[in-house]
Design an enzyme around this catalytic site. Sequence first.
Site, short mmCIF file in Angstrom:
data_model
loop_
_atom_site.label_atom_id
_atom_site.label_comp_id
_atom_site.label_asym_id
_atom_site.label_seq_id
_atom_site.Cartn_x
_atom_site.Cartn_y
_atom_site.Cartn_z
N ASP A 35 105.48 17.28 73.02
CA ASP A 35 105.68 17.40 71.58
C ASP A 35 106.21 16.08 71.03
O ASP A 35 107.05 15.42 71.64
CB ASP A 35 106.67 18.54 71.28
CG ASP A 35 106.63 18.98 69.84
OD1 ASP A 35 106.19 20.11 69.57
OD2 ASP A 35 107.03 18.17 68.96
N ASN A 93 104.30 30.31 67.64
CA ASN A 93 104.44 30.70 66.24
C ASN A 93 103.06 30.99 65.66
O ASN A 93 102.09 30.32 66.02
CB ASN A 93 105.09 29.56 65.45
CG ASN A 93 106.48 29.22 65.96
OD1 ASN A 93 107.28 30.11 66.23
ND2 ASN A 93 106.78 27.94 66.10
N VAL A 102 100.98 23.92 62.77
CA VAL A 102 99.66 23.41 63.16
C VAL A 102 98.76 24.61 63.48
O VAL A 102 99.04 25.37 64.42
CB VAL A 102 99.76 22.48 64.37
CG1 VAL A 102 98.38 21.95 64.75
CG2 VAL A 102 100.71 21.32 64.09
N HIS A 106 98.97 27.16 70.04
CA HIS A 106 99.71 26.38 71.03
C HIS A 106 100.92 27.16 71.50
O HIS A 106 101.53 27.90 70.75
CB HIS A 106 100.16 25.03 70.45
CG HIS A 106 100.85 25.11 69.13
ND1 HIS A 106 100.18 25.30 67.94
CD2 HIS A 106 102.16 25.05 68.79
CE1 HIS A 106 101.04 25.33 66.93
NE2 HIS A 106 102.25 25.20 67.44
N MET A 107 101.24 26.96 72.76
CA MET A 107 102.45 27.52 73.36
C MET A 107 103.44 26.38 73.54
O MET A 107 103.09 25.33 74.10
CB MET A 107 102.12 28.13 74.74
CG MET A 107 103.27 28.87 75.37
SD MET A 107 103.63 30.44 74.52
CE MET A 107 102.25 31.44 75.08
N HIS A 108 104.65 26.59 73.02
CA HIS A 108 105.73 25.63 73.28
C HIS A 108 106.39 26.03 74.59
O HIS A 108 106.78 27.20 74.75
CB HIS A 108 106.81 25.71 72.20
CG HIS A 108 106.39 25.38 70.81
ND1 HIS A 108 106.67 24.18 70.21
CD2 HIS A 108 105.71 26.11 69.88
CE1 HIS A 108 106.21 24.17 68.96
NE2 HIS A 108 105.62 25.35 68.74
P1 5GP Z 1 104.43 24.98 65.22
O1 5GP Z 1 105.49 24.90 64.16
O2 5GP Z 1 103.05 24.96 64.64
O3 5GP Z 1 104.68 26.09 66.19
O4 5GP Z 1 104.61 23.68 66.11
C1 5GP Z 1 103.91 22.49 65.89
C2 5GP Z 1 104.49 21.43 66.79
O5 5GP Z 1 103.57 20.34 66.84
C3 5GP Z 1 105.83 20.88 66.34
O6 5GP Z 1 106.81 21.09 67.36
C4 5GP Z 1 105.55 19.39 66.11
O7 5GP Z 1 106.62 18.56 66.50
C5 5GP Z 1 104.30 19.15 66.92
N1 5GP Z 1 103.44 18.10 66.43
C6 5GP Z 1 103.01 17.93 65.14
N2 5GP Z 1 102.21 16.86 65.06
C7 5GP Z 1 102.10 16.36 66.32
C8 5GP Z 1 101.38 15.25 66.87
O8 5GP Z 1 100.68 14.50 66.18
N3 5GP Z 1 101.51 15.06 68.22
C9 5GP Z 1 102.28 15.86 69.00
N4 5GP Z 1 102.33 15.57 70.30
N5 5GP Z 1 102.97 16.91 68.51
C10 5GP Z 1 102.88 17.15 67.19
#
Ligand code: 5GP
Length: 121
Positions: A35, A93, A102, A106-108
């Site tokens: 991330d 999420n 995004v 995706h899985m964190h």
């Molecule tokens: P969400 O809120 O959609 O569950 O998480 C999106 C994640 O994508 C966030 O933790 C954010 O930091 C990460 N993220 C957003 N843009 C980029 C990017 O360009 N590269 C990487 N590696 N992570 C990103």
Amino acid sequence: MPYSYDSENIFAKILRGDIPNATVLETEFTLAFKDITPKAPDHVLVIPKGAYVNYDDFCQNASDPEILDFMRACGQICKDLGVEEKGFRAITNAGEHGCQEVPHFHMHILAGKVMGPLLAD
Ligand code: 5GP
């Protein structure tokens, strides 16, 4: 209503190679990378290469090989991070209420510290 996928989202651009990423694992159907703004000492995002908007879309519409590959990739990342003793958190999420930023599933996988309560008040 079927999910509508935005092919201009940032993870689609990563998959196309349009923007760089710090890859930690790549398989036939799955990519995992760090991330960009880590919320824990270890913060890996695991994404399918296929165009799925969120977890629900993926679980309903991905093929069995894609789902198996994704889950095995998550397991491999946990193994590589060495989380067996101290544990970790896996979060996904979805949509407005899930505060998904995004719109590509995706899985964190977060590890390396105590995560605290599941949800902020
Ligand atoms: P969400 O809120 O959609 O569950 O998480 C999106 C994640 O994508 C966030 O933790 C954010 O930091 C990460 N993220 C957003 N843009 C980029 C990017 O360009 N590269 C990487 N590696 N992570 C990103």
